[in-house]
Write a protein that holds these residues in place. Sequence first.
Motif, PDB file in Angstrom:
ATOM      1  N   ASP A 188     -30.364 -46.785 -24.474  1.00 50.71           N
ATOM      2  CA  ASP A 188     -31.326 -47.872 -24.463  1.00 50.71           C
ATOM      3  C   ASP A 188     -31.658 -48.350 -25.864  1.00 50.71           C
ATOM      4  O   ASP A 188     -31.907 -49.541 -26.084  1.00 50.71           O
ATOM      5  N   ARG A 230     -29.060 -50.888 -26.841  1.00 56.71           N
ATOM      6  CA  ARG A 230     -29.272 -52.149 -26.134  1.00 56.71           C
ATOM      7  C   ARG A 230     -30.453 -52.915 -26.701  1.00 56.71           C
ATOM      8  O   ARG A 230     -30.400 -54.130 -26.875  1.00 56.71           O
ATOM      9  N   THR A 231     -31.505 -52.192 -27.013  1.00 57.62           N
ATOM     10  CA  THR A 231     -32.697 -52.825 -27.573  1.00 57.62           C
ATOM     11  C   THR A 231     -32.400 -53.413 -28.939  1.00 57.62           C
ATOM     12  O   THR A 231     -32.845 -54.523 -29.268  1.00 57.62           O
ATOM     13  N   ARG A 269     -25.361 -54.419 -21.410  1.00 58.35           N
ATOM     14  CA  ARG A 269     -26.056 -54.266 -20.121  1.00 58.35           C
ATOM     15  C   ARG A 269     -25.128 -53.724 -19.046  1.00 58.35           C
ATOM     16  O   ARG A 269     -25.551 -52.990 -18.166  1.00 58.35           O
TER      17      ARG A 269
END
Length: 118
Positions: free
Chosen positions: A56, A59-60, A115
């Motif tokens: 994550d 992705r962030t 994603r």
Amino acid sequence: MSEETCGSRTPNGVALCTIQPGHDGDHFDLKLDVSWPPEPVSPPQPEDGPDYVIPDSVRTRVELHRAQTAYDLTLLRAQLDTSTVSSTVSRRLRARREQLTAELDAWAYLAKVSRSPR
């Protein structure tokens, strides 16, 4: 742990086993007081399941860069609206707009891939 010195360090800091491959037990270096498993840890494979997903935090970070680029492009377009069309500054701003547009497309693609990597 074995009392026998098992490892040594190469000039670049990589630990190597000085005993023949296949010996039992953890590798251990008495000089450095470190140990490591007998077999190298293999990277996760796609069949390993959910552990093989993009973290994550990555992705962030991609989304953050995409949003920052979009913001920079918005500010640049506002500057272009206020500058004279035939000026040198305007020419530089238009070139930068092209760069930011391409960069935004690249970040959008990376965000899409992060994603759903498969």
